[in-house]
Design an enzyme around this catalytic site. Structure first.
Site, PDB file in Angstrom:
ATOM      1  N   GLU A   1       0.828  -1.213   0.000  1.00  0.00           N
ATOM      2  CA  GLU A   1       0.000   0.000   0.000  1.00  0.00           C
ATOM      3  C   GLU A   1       0.862   1.263   0.000  1.00  0.00           C
ATOM      4  O   GLU A   1       0.401   2.348   0.328  1.00  0.00           O
ATOM      5  CB  GLU A   1      -0.958  -0.023   1.191  1.00  0.00           C
ATOM      6  CG  GLU A   1      -1.881  -1.235   1.206  1.00  0.00           C
ATOM      7  CD  GLU A   1      -3.184  -1.069   0.406  1.00  0.00           C
ATOM      8  OE1 GLU A   1      -3.769   0.018   0.428  1.00  0.00           O
ATOM      9  OE2 GLU A   1      -3.612  -2.060  -0.244  1.00  0.00           O
TER      10      GLU A   1
ATOM     11  N   HIS B   1      -4.471   1.636   7.496  1.00  0.00           N
ATOM     12  CA  HIS B   1      -3.081   1.920   7.097  1.00  0.00           C
ATOM     13  C   HIS B   1      -2.374   2.456   8.340  1.00  0.00           C
ATOM     14  O   HIS B   1      -2.993   3.113   9.180  1.00  0.00           O
ATOM     15  CB  HIS B   1      -3.011   3.016   6.019  1.00  0.00           C
ATOM     16  CG  HIS B   1      -3.453   2.593   4.659  1.00  0.00           C
ATOM     17  ND1 HIS B   1      -4.274   3.364   3.858  1.00  0.00           N
ATOM     18  CD2 HIS B   1      -3.171   1.490   3.931  1.00  0.00           C
ATOM     19  CE1 HIS B   1      -4.484   2.744   2.707  1.00  0.00           C
ATOM     20  NE2 HIS B   1      -3.834   1.605   2.729  1.00  0.00           N
TER      21      HIS B   1
ATOM     22  N   CYS C   1      -2.940  11.288   3.703  1.00  0.00           N
ATOM     23  CA  CYS C   1      -3.274  10.340   2.621  1.00  0.00           C
ATOM     24  C   CYS C   1      -3.130  11.003   1.270  1.00  0.00           C
ATOM     25  O   CYS C   1      -2.848  10.359   0.268  1.00  0.00           O
ATOM     26  CB  CYS C   1      -4.729   9.885   2.718  1.00  0.00           C
ATOM     27  SG  CYS C   1      -5.137   8.995   4.199  1.00  0.00           S
TER      28      CYS C   1
END
Ligand SMILES: N=C(N)NCCC[C@H](NC(=O)CCC(=O)O)C(=O)O
Length: 449
Positions: free
Chosen positions: A178, A254, A373
Protein backbone atom coordinates in the site's frame (compact mmCIF):
# COMPACT_ATOMS: atom_id res chain seq x y z
CA UNK A 1 25.02 24.59 3.67
CA UNK A 2 25.56 25.23 -0.06
CA UNK A 3 22.55 25.52 -2.37
CA UNK A 4 23.46 22.27 -4.13
CA UNK A 5 23.53 20.19 -0.95
CA UNK A 6 20.36 21.64 0.52
CA UNK A 7 17.53 19.10 0.69
CA UNK A 8 13.77 19.38 0.82
CA UNK A 9 10.77 17.25 1.36
CA UNK A 10 8.43 17.81 -1.56
CA UNK A 11 4.82 16.81 -1.06
CA UNK A 12 3.09 15.67 -4.22
CA UNK A 13 -0.63 15.94 -3.54
CA UNK A 14 -3.16 13.97 -5.49
CA UNK A 15 -5.41 16.32 -7.42
CA UNK A 16 -8.90 14.93 -6.84
CA UNK A 17 -10.29 13.57 -10.10
CA UNK A 18 -13.57 14.68 -11.73
CA UNK A 19 -15.34 11.42 -10.83
CA UNK A 20 -14.81 11.46 -7.04
CA UNK A 21 -17.63 9.40 -5.57
CA UNK A 22 -18.61 7.41 -2.50
CA UNK A 23 -19.00 3.74 -3.33
CA UNK A 24 -18.35 2.06 0.02
CA UNK A 25 -15.56 0.00 -1.48
CA UNK A 26 -13.04 -0.24 1.33
CA UNK A 27 -13.97 -2.85 3.88
CA UNK A 28 -11.94 -2.04 7.00
CA UNK A 29 -12.04 1.72 6.28
CA UNK A 30 -14.89 2.94 8.44
CA UNK A 31 -15.50 6.28 6.67
CA UNK A 32 -15.73 4.61 3.26
CA UNK A 33 -18.34 2.16 4.51
CA UNK A 34 -20.32 4.80 6.42
CA UNK A 35 -20.63 7.06 3.38
CA UNK A 36 -21.41 4.40 0.80
CA UNK A 37 -23.61 5.87 -1.91
CA UNK A 38 -23.65 9.37 -0.44
CA UNK A 39 -23.79 12.11 -3.05
CA UNK A 40 -20.30 13.39 -3.77
CA UNK A 41 -19.10 16.86 -4.72
CA UNK A 42 -16.11 16.46 -7.05
CA UNK A 43 -15.64 20.18 -7.71
CA UNK A 44 -15.59 20.99 -4.01
CA UNK A 45 -13.28 18.04 -3.34
CA UNK A 46 -10.71 19.20 -5.89
CA UNK A 47 -10.87 22.80 -4.69
CA UNK A 48 -10.41 21.73 -1.06
CA UNK A 49 -7.28 19.83 -2.06
CA UNK A 50 -5.92 22.77 -4.03
CA UNK A 51 -6.39 25.09 -1.03
CA UNK A 52 -4.16 22.80 1.04
CA UNK A 53 -1.52 22.63 -1.70
CA UNK A 54 -1.47 26.40 -2.09
CA UNK A 55 -1.26 26.98 1.67
CA UNK A 56 1.77 24.70 1.87
CA UNK A 57 3.37 26.51 -1.04
CA UNK A 58 2.65 29.86 0.62
CA UNK A 59 4.40 28.67 3.78
CA UNK A 60 7.58 28.24 1.73
CA UNK A 61 7.30 24.46 1.46
CA UNK A 62 7.92 22.64 -1.81
CA UNK A 63 4.63 21.41 -3.20
CA UNK A 64 3.94 19.20 -6.19
CA UNK A 65 0.82 18.05 -8.01
CA UNK A 66 0.02 14.43 -8.82
CA UNK A 67 -2.52 14.12 -11.64
CA UNK A 68 -5.68 12.00 -11.29
CA UNK A 69 -6.22 8.77 -13.22
CA UNK A 70 -8.55 8.40 -16.18
CA UNK A 71 -11.93 7.19 -15.00
CA UNK A 72 -14.07 5.36 -15.79
CA UNK A 73 -11.49 2.65 -16.37
CA UNK A 74 -13.25 1.54 -19.51
CA UNK A 75 -10.80 -1.29 -20.13
CA UNK A 76 -11.52 -2.74 -16.70
CA UNK A 77 -15.25 -2.69 -17.53
CA UNK A 78 -14.55 -4.44 -20.83
CA UNK A 79 -12.48 -7.08 -19.04
CA UNK A 80 -15.52 -7.70 -16.86
CA UNK A 81 -17.62 -8.49 -19.91
CA UNK A 82 -19.39 -5.18 -20.65
CA UNK A 83 -18.94 -4.75 -24.39
CA UNK A 84 -19.75 -2.50 -27.34
CA UNK A 85 -18.94 1.17 -27.79
CA UNK A 86 -17.84 3.17 -24.73
CA UNK A 87 -21.43 4.41 -24.30
CA UNK A 88 -22.79 0.87 -24.52
CA UNK A 89 -20.25 -0.37 -21.98
CA UNK A 90 -21.40 2.30 -19.53
CA UNK A 91 -25.09 1.73 -20.19
CA UNK A 92 -24.74 -2.01 -19.66
CA UNK A 93 -22.68 -1.64 -16.47
CA UNK A 94 -25.13 0.96 -15.10
CA UNK A 95 -28.01 -1.44 -15.65
CA UNK A 96 -26.39 -4.65 -14.51
CA UNK A 97 -24.08 -3.53 -11.72
CA UNK A 98 -24.12 0.12 -10.60
CA UNK A 99 -21.59 -0.77 -7.92
CA UNK A 100 -19.07 -2.07 -10.48
CA UNK A 101 -19.60 1.10 -12.45
CA UNK A 102 -18.88 3.21 -9.35
CA UNK A 103 -15.81 1.08 -8.72
CA UNK A 104 -14.41 1.72 -12.19
CA UNK A 105 -15.22 5.43 -11.72
CA UNK A 106 -13.41 5.67 -8.36
CA UNK A 107 -11.09 8.64 -7.97
CA UNK A 108 -9.11 6.76 -5.31
CA UNK A 109 -5.76 7.64 -6.92
CA UNK A 110 -6.14 11.00 -5.11
CA UNK A 111 -4.63 9.30 -2.01
CA UNK A 112 -1.08 9.45 -3.25
CA UNK A 113 0.35 8.22 0.06
CA UNK A 114 -0.67 4.89 -1.46
CA UNK A 115 0.76 5.59 -4.89
CA UNK A 116 4.27 4.36 -4.19
CA UNK A 117 7.07 3.90 -1.69
CA UNK A 118 9.90 6.37 -2.19
CA UNK A 119 13.47 6.16 -0.90
CA UNK A 120 15.63 9.25 -1.21
CA UNK A 121 19.21 9.08 -2.51
CA UNK A 122 20.64 9.46 1.01
CA UNK A 123 19.31 5.99 1.82
CA UNK A 124 20.04 4.01 -1.33
CA UNK A 125 23.25 2.18 -2.31
CA UNK A 126 23.35 3.68 -5.81
CA UNK A 127 22.54 7.19 -4.50
CA UNK A 128 19.49 7.51 -6.75
CA UNK A 129 15.90 8.21 -5.71
CA UNK A 130 13.88 4.98 -5.93
CA UNK A 131 10.16 4.62 -6.56
CA UNK A 132 8.04 1.45 -6.38
CA UNK A 133 4.39 1.90 -7.31
CA UNK A 134 2.10 0.12 -4.90
CA UNK A 135 0.08 -2.82 -6.25
CA UNK A 136 -2.87 -2.00 -3.93
CA UNK A 137 -4.26 -5.45 -4.57
CA UNK A 138 -6.39 -5.62 -1.44
CA UNK A 139 -9.20 -3.62 -3.05
CA UNK A 140 -10.32 -4.10 -6.64
CA UNK A 141 -10.81 -0.38 -7.33
CA UNK A 142 -7.33 0.41 -6.08
CA UNK A 143 -5.71 -2.49 -7.95
CA UNK A 144 -6.53 -0.52 -11.12
CA UNK A 145 -4.00 2.17 -10.16
CA UNK A 146 -0.35 0.96 -10.40
CA UNK A 147 0.18 1.08 -14.18
CA UNK A 148 -1.02 4.67 -14.55
CA UNK A 149 0.76 5.61 -11.33
CA UNK A 150 4.02 4.39 -12.86
CA UNK A 151 3.35 6.30 -16.07
CA UNK A 152 2.74 9.45 -14.05
CA UNK A 153 5.80 8.97 -11.84
CA UNK A 154 7.98 8.50 -14.92
CA UNK A 155 6.56 11.69 -16.43
CA UNK A 156 7.22 13.60 -13.20
CA UNK A 157 10.63 12.16 -12.35
CA UNK A 158 12.05 11.71 -15.79
CA UNK A 159 15.82 11.46 -15.50
CA UNK A 160 17.35 8.02 -15.33
CA UNK A 161 20.62 9.22 -13.84
CA UNK A 162 18.68 10.52 -10.84
CA UNK A 163 15.47 8.48 -10.49
CA UNK A 164 14.82 4.72 -10.60
CA UNK A 165 11.30 3.39 -11.22
CA UNK A 166 10.49 -0.18 -10.21
CA UNK A 167 7.54 -2.16 -11.50
CA UNK A 168 4.91 -2.73 -8.81
CA UNK A 169 5.19 -6.00 -6.89
CA UNK A 170 3.34 -9.08 -8.24
CA UNK A 171 -0.44 -8.52 -8.19
CA UNK A 172 -1.17 -10.94 -5.42
CA UNK A 173 -2.23 -10.58 -1.76
CA UNK A 174 0.99 -12.40 -0.84
CA UNK A 175 2.78 -9.17 -1.76
CA UNK A 176 0.04 -6.76 -0.68
CA UNK A 177 1.66 -3.32 -0.88
CA UNK A 178 0.00 0.00 0.00
CA UNK A 179 3.01 2.26 -0.54
CA UNK A 180 4.17 5.12 1.63
CA UNK A 181 1.15 4.93 3.96
CA UNK A 182 3.02 2.11 5.72
CA UNK A 183 6.50 3.57 5.46
CA UNK A 184 8.20 6.48 7.13
CA UNK A 185 11.69 7.81 7.22
CA UNK A 186 13.35 9.11 10.36
CA UNK A 187 16.45 11.30 10.03
CA UNK A 188 18.11 14.33 11.60
CA UNK A 189 17.10 16.38 8.57
CA UNK A 190 15.85 15.63 5.08
CA UNK A 191 19.35 15.81 3.64
CA UNK A 192 20.95 13.30 6.01
CA UNK A 193 20.75 9.53 5.78
CA UNK A 194 17.71 8.06 7.42
CA UNK A 195 16.20 5.01 8.99
CA UNK A 196 13.43 3.65 6.78
CA UNK A 197 10.64 2.23 8.93
CA UNK A 198 8.41 -0.27 7.14
CA UNK A 199 5.21 -1.16 8.96
CA UNK A 200 3.35 -4.33 7.95
CA UNK A 201 0.02 -5.74 9.02
CA UNK A 202 0.62 -9.46 8.47
CA UNK A 203 2.99 -11.99 6.99
CA UNK A 204 2.24 -14.33 4.10
CA UNK A 205 5.01 -16.77 5.03
CA UNK A 206 5.53 -16.61 8.77
CA UNK A 207 2.68 -18.32 10.58
CA UNK A 208 4.03 -17.12 13.98
CA UNK A 209 2.97 -13.60 13.04
CA UNK A 210 -0.66 -13.08 13.98
CA UNK A 211 -2.56 -10.55 11.91
CA UNK A 212 -5.96 -8.93 12.46
CA UNK A 213 -9.05 -11.14 12.59
CA UNK A 214 -11.87 -8.83 11.49
CA UNK A 215 -10.49 -6.44 8.89
CA UNK A 216 -7.81 -7.15 6.31
CA UNK A 217 -4.12 -6.39 6.78
CA UNK A 218 -3.34 -4.68 3.52
CA UNK A 219 0.46 -4.61 3.82
CA UNK A 220 2.50 -7.78 4.10
CA UNK A 221 5.97 -8.13 5.55
CA UNK A 222 7.06 -9.81 2.34
CA UNK A 223 6.03 -6.77 0.29
CA UNK A 224 7.88 -4.40 2.62
CA UNK A 225 11.02 -6.54 2.45
CA UNK A 226 10.87 -6.69 -1.34
CA UNK A 227 10.58 -2.90 -1.59
CA UNK A 228 13.53 -2.42 0.79
CA UNK A 229 15.58 -4.81 -1.40
CA UNK A 230 14.56 -3.09 -4.63
CA UNK A 231 15.52 0.28 -3.17
CA UNK A 232 18.95 -1.02 -2.11
CA UNK A 233 18.58 0.22 1.45
CA UNK A 234 21.49 -0.97 3.61
CA UNK A 235 20.53 -3.38 6.41
CA UNK A 236 21.37 -0.83 9.10
CA UNK A 237 19.03 1.75 7.57
CA UNK A 238 15.87 -0.37 7.42
CA UNK A 239 13.59 -1.77 10.07
CA UNK A 240 10.36 -3.78 9.86
CA UNK A 241 7.73 -3.23 12.55
CA UNK A 242 4.36 -4.94 12.91
CA UNK A 243 1.28 -2.77 13.16
CA UNK A 244 -0.93 -3.61 16.13
CA UNK A 245 -3.51 -6.07 14.68
CA UNK A 246 -6.08 -4.93 17.27
CA UNK A 247 -6.14 -1.42 15.87
CA UNK A 248 -6.46 -2.68 12.30
CA UNK A 249 -9.60 -4.39 13.57
CA UNK A 250 -10.79 -1.02 14.90
CA UNK A 251 -10.49 0.70 11.54
CA UNK A 252 -6.79 1.60 11.29
CA UNK A 253 -6.44 0.24 7.78
CA UNK A 254 -3.08 1.92 7.10
CA UNK A 255 -0.33 2.77 9.56
CA UNK A 256 -0.64 6.46 8.65
CA UNK A 257 -4.01 6.48 10.42
CA UNK A 258 -2.21 5.90 13.77
CA UNK A 259 1.37 7.22 13.31
CA UNK A 260 3.28 9.81 11.31
CA UNK A 261 6.99 10.54 11.16
CA UNK A 262 8.88 13.56 9.95
CA UNK A 263 12.63 14.11 10.19
CA UNK A 264 13.59 13.27 13.79
CA UNK A 265 10.05 13.05 15.17
CA UNK A 266 7.80 10.02 15.36
CA UNK A 267 4.28 10.99 16.43
CA UNK A 268 2.26 7.89 17.24
CA UNK A 269 -0.54 6.52 19.33
CA UNK A 270 0.29 4.31 22.28
CA UNK A 271 -1.38 1.36 20.54
CA UNK A 272 0.05 1.86 17.05
CA UNK A 273 2.50 -1.05 17.03
CA UNK A 274 2.46 -4.61 18.29
CA UNK A 275 4.46 -4.87 21.55
CA UNK A 276 4.91 -1.14 21.36
CA UNK A 277 7.61 -0.72 24.03
CA UNK A 278 9.87 -3.21 22.23
CA UNK A 279 9.05 -1.74 18.83
CA UNK A 280 10.00 1.77 19.98
CA UNK A 281 13.21 0.49 21.59
CA UNK A 282 14.16 -1.17 18.30
CA UNK A 283 13.47 2.06 16.43
CA UNK A 284 15.51 4.11 18.94
CA UNK A 285 18.43 1.69 18.72
CA UNK A 286 18.37 1.58 14.93
CA UNK A 287 18.07 5.34 14.50
CA UNK A 288 21.06 6.52 12.47
CA UNK A 289 20.98 10.21 13.46
CA UNK A 290 21.78 12.11 16.64
CA UNK A 291 18.47 12.62 18.42
CA UNK A 292 15.08 11.06 17.88
CA UNK A 293 11.92 12.44 19.51
CA UNK A 294 9.03 10.04 20.00
CA UNK A 295 5.73 11.71 20.85
CA UNK A 296 3.53 8.87 22.04
CA UNK A 297 -0.11 9.68 22.68
CA UNK A 298 -1.69 7.74 25.56
CA UNK A 299 -5.06 6.04 25.13
CA UNK A 300 -6.51 7.92 28.11
CA UNK A 301 -5.86 11.19 26.27
CA UNK A 302 -6.99 10.06 22.80
CA UNK A 303 -8.72 6.72 22.30
CA UNK A 304 -8.27 4.62 19.16
CA UNK A 305 -11.80 5.58 18.08
CA UNK A 306 -10.95 9.27 18.54
CA UNK A 307 -7.89 8.72 16.35
CA UNK A 308 -9.95 6.95 13.68
CA UNK A 309 -12.73 9.53 13.55
CA UNK A 310 -10.60 12.68 13.88
CA UNK A 311 -7.64 11.42 11.79
CA UNK A 312 -5.24 13.16 14.19
CA UNK A 313 -2.36 10.92 13.09
CA UNK A 314 -3.19 11.38 9.44
CA UNK A 315 -1.96 14.92 9.84
CA UNK A 316 1.11 15.92 7.93
CA UNK A 317 4.08 16.83 10.05
CA UNK A 318 6.26 19.31 8.18
CA UNK A 319 9.55 21.05 8.95
CA UNK A 320 9.44 24.81 8.61
CA UNK A 321 12.35 27.07 7.65
CA UNK A 322 13.00 28.07 11.29
CA UNK A 323 13.58 24.42 12.25
CA UNK A 324 10.25 23.99 14.04
CA UNK A 325 7.52 21.60 12.93
CA UNK A 326 3.91 22.15 12.02
CA UNK A 327 1.04 19.72 12.26
CA UNK A 328 -1.22 19.98 9.21
CA UNK A 329 -4.43 18.52 10.55
CA UNK A 330 -7.97 17.91 9.31
CA UNK A 331 -10.71 20.15 10.77
CA UNK A 332 -12.30 17.05 12.28
CA UNK A 333 -9.59 17.32 14.99
CA UNK A 334 -11.10 20.57 16.31
CA UNK A 335 -14.52 18.97 16.59
CA UNK A 336 -13.28 16.24 18.94
CA UNK A 337 -12.57 17.90 22.30
CA UNK A 338 -10.15 15.20 23.49
CA UNK A 339 -8.13 15.52 20.32
CA UNK A 340 -8.27 19.33 20.34
CA UNK A 341 -7.11 19.37 23.98
CA UNK A 342 -4.30 16.98 23.22
CA UNK A 343 -3.07 19.10 20.31
CA UNK A 344 -3.05 22.15 22.55
CA UNK A 345 -1.06 20.26 25.18
CA UNK A 346 1.39 18.87 22.61
CA UNK A 347 2.18 22.27 21.12
CA UNK A 348 3.27 23.63 24.48
CA UNK A 349 5.12 20.45 25.56
CA UNK A 350 8.82 19.87 25.09
CA UNK A 351 9.03 18.56 21.53
CA UNK A 352 9.75 20.08 18.09
CA UNK A 353 6.05 20.39 17.10
CA UNK A 354 5.13 24.04 17.67
CA UNK A 355 2.22 24.96 15.45
CA UNK A 356 -0.91 23.52 13.90
CA UNK A 357 -2.95 24.43 10.85
CA UNK A 358 -6.35 22.90 10.16
CA UNK A 359 -7.83 22.20 6.74
CA UNK A 360 -11.30 21.42 5.51
CA UNK A 361 -10.83 18.22 3.50
CA UNK A 362 -14.25 16.82 4.22
CA UNK A 363 -14.88 15.43 0.74
CA UNK A 364 -11.78 13.25 0.95
CA UNK A 365 -12.20 12.54 4.67
CA UNK A 366 -15.61 11.00 4.00
CA UNK A 367 -13.81 8.28 2.06
CA UNK A 368 -11.13 7.85 4.75
CA UNK A 369 -8.50 10.16 3.27
CA UNK A 370 -6.97 12.89 5.44
CA UNK A 371 -4.15 15.40 4.80
CA UNK A 372 -1.39 12.76 4.90
CA UNK A 373 -3.27 10.34 2.62
CA UNK A 374 -3.44 13.03 -0.02
CA UNK A 375 0.31 13.45 -0.36
CA UNK A 376 3.34 11.48 -1.49
CA UNK A 377 6.53 12.68 0.14
CA UNK A 378 9.70 12.81 -1.92
CA UNK A 379 12.88 14.03 -0.21
CA UNK A 380 15.15 15.59 -2.80
CA UNK A 381 18.40 17.51 -2.94
CA UNK A 382 18.36 20.88 -4.69
CA UNK A 383 20.03 19.25 -7.67
CA UNK A 384 17.46 16.43 -7.82
CA UNK A 385 14.63 18.93 -7.49
CA UNK A 386 15.99 20.60 -10.61
CA UNK A 387 15.52 17.29 -12.48
CA UNK A 388 11.82 17.05 -11.59
CA UNK A 389 9.26 18.01 -14.24
CA UNK A 390 8.93 21.66 -13.14
CA UNK A 391 5.39 21.92 -14.49
CA UNK A 392 4.23 19.50 -11.79
CA UNK A 393 5.30 21.93 -9.04
CA UNK A 394 2.87 24.36 -7.42
CA UNK A 395 3.24 28.08 -8.07
CA UNK A 396 0.92 31.09 -7.80
CA UNK A 397 0.19 30.85 -11.53
CA UNK A 398 -0.32 27.09 -11.46
CA UNK A 399 -2.82 27.49 -8.63
CA UNK A 400 -4.88 29.94 -10.69
CA UNK A 401 -4.67 27.69 -13.76
CA UNK A 402 -5.73 24.58 -11.86
CA UNK A 403 -8.63 26.31 -10.13
CA UNK A 404 -9.88 27.53 -13.50
CA UNK A 405 -9.43 24.03 -14.94
CA UNK A 406 -11.52 22.52 -12.11
CA UNK A 407 -14.21 25.20 -12.43
CA UNK A 408 -14.44 24.56 -16.15
CA UNK A 409 -14.57 20.77 -16.17
CA UNK A 410 -15.93 19.41 -12.87
CA UNK A 411 -19.52 18.70 -11.96
CA UNK A 412 -20.76 20.02 -8.64
CA UNK A 413 -22.19 16.71 -7.62
CA UNK A 414 -22.30 13.13 -8.76
CA UNK A 415 -25.09 10.62 -8.30
CA UNK A 416 -25.63 7.19 -9.88
CA UNK A 417 -27.46 8.80 -12.79
CA UNK A 418 -24.42 11.00 -13.55
CA UNK A 419 -22.23 7.92 -13.61
CA UNK A 420 -24.67 6.22 -15.97
CA UNK A 421 -24.39 9.19 -18.35
CA UNK A 422 -21.75 8.41 -21.02
CA UNK A 423 -21.22 12.15 -21.42
CA UNK A 424 -19.32 12.08 -18.11
CA UNK A 425 -16.64 9.92 -19.74
CA UNK A 426 -16.21 12.42 -22.55
CA UNK A 427 -16.08 15.34 -20.11
CA UNK A 428 -13.52 13.59 -17.92
CA UNK A 429 -11.21 12.50 -20.70
CA UNK A 430 -11.36 16.00 -22.23
CA UNK A 431 -10.43 17.52 -18.86
CA UNK A 432 -7.54 15.11 -18.32
CA UNK A 433 -6.22 15.61 -21.81
CA UNK A 434 -6.03 19.34 -21.06
CA UNK A 435 -4.42 18.67 -17.68
CA UNK A 436 -1.60 16.66 -19.25
CA UNK A 437 -0.76 19.81 -21.19
CA UNK A 438 -0.88 22.05 -18.10
CA UNK A 439 1.43 19.67 -16.23
CA UNK A 440 3.52 18.68 -19.32
CA UNK A 441 2.96 14.99 -18.70
CA UNK A 442 2.74 13.69 -22.26
CA UNK A 443 0.43 10.79 -23.12
CA UNK A 444 0.18 9.08 -19.75
CA UNK A 445 -3.36 7.77 -20.10
CA UNK A 446 -4.49 4.69 -22.01
CA UNK A 447 -7.09 6.77 -23.89
CA UNK A 448 -4.31 9.02 -25.23
CA UNK A 449 -2.23 6.15 -26.59
N1 LIG B 1 -4.52 6.16 4.67
C1 LIG B 1 -4.16 6.44 3.45
N2 LIG B 1 -2.94 6.65 3.19
N3 LIG B 1 -5.03 6.48 2.44
C2 LIG B 1 -6.44 6.47 2.55
C3 LIG B 1 -7.05 5.75 1.40
C4 LIG B 1 -8.57 5.74 1.46
C5 LIG B 1 -9.15 4.81 0.44
N4 LIG B 1 -10.58 4.98 0.39
C6 LIG B 1 -11.29 4.43 -0.62
O1 LIG B 1 -10.78 3.85 -1.54
C7 LIG B 1 -12.80 4.59 -0.55
C8 LIG B 1 -13.44 4.56 -1.91
C9 LIG B 1 -14.93 4.39 -1.85
O2 LIG B 1 -15.42 3.72 -0.96
O3 LIG B 1 -15.60 4.96 -2.74
C10 LIG B 1 -8.79 3.37 0.76
O4 LIG B 1 -9.48 2.75 1.56
O5 LIG B 1 -7.80 2.86 0.22
Amino acid sequence: MSEQTQSFEVNFDGLVGPTHNYAGLSYGNVASLNNAEAISNPKQAALQGLVKMKAMHDMGLKQGIFAPHARPDINALRRLGFNGTDSQVINKAAKESPVLLRTCYSASAMWTANAATVSPSQDTADKKVHFTSANLNNKFHRSLEPVTTSNLLKAMFNDENTFVHHTHLPDQPFFGDEGAANHTRLCDDHGSKGLEVFVYGASSLNTQITGPTKYPARQTLEASEAVARLHQIPQEQRIFIQQNPDVIDQGVFHNDVIAVGNANVLFCHEQAFLNQADALTRIRQAYVGEKLHIVEVPTHAVGVQDAVTSYLFNSQLVSLADGSMMLVAPEECIKNSKVANYIEFMLSANNPINTVKFFDLRQSMQNGGGPACLRLRVALTQNELGKVNQDTLMSDEKFVLLNAWVEKHYRDQLTDSDLADPQLLTETYTALDELTQILSLGSVYEFQR
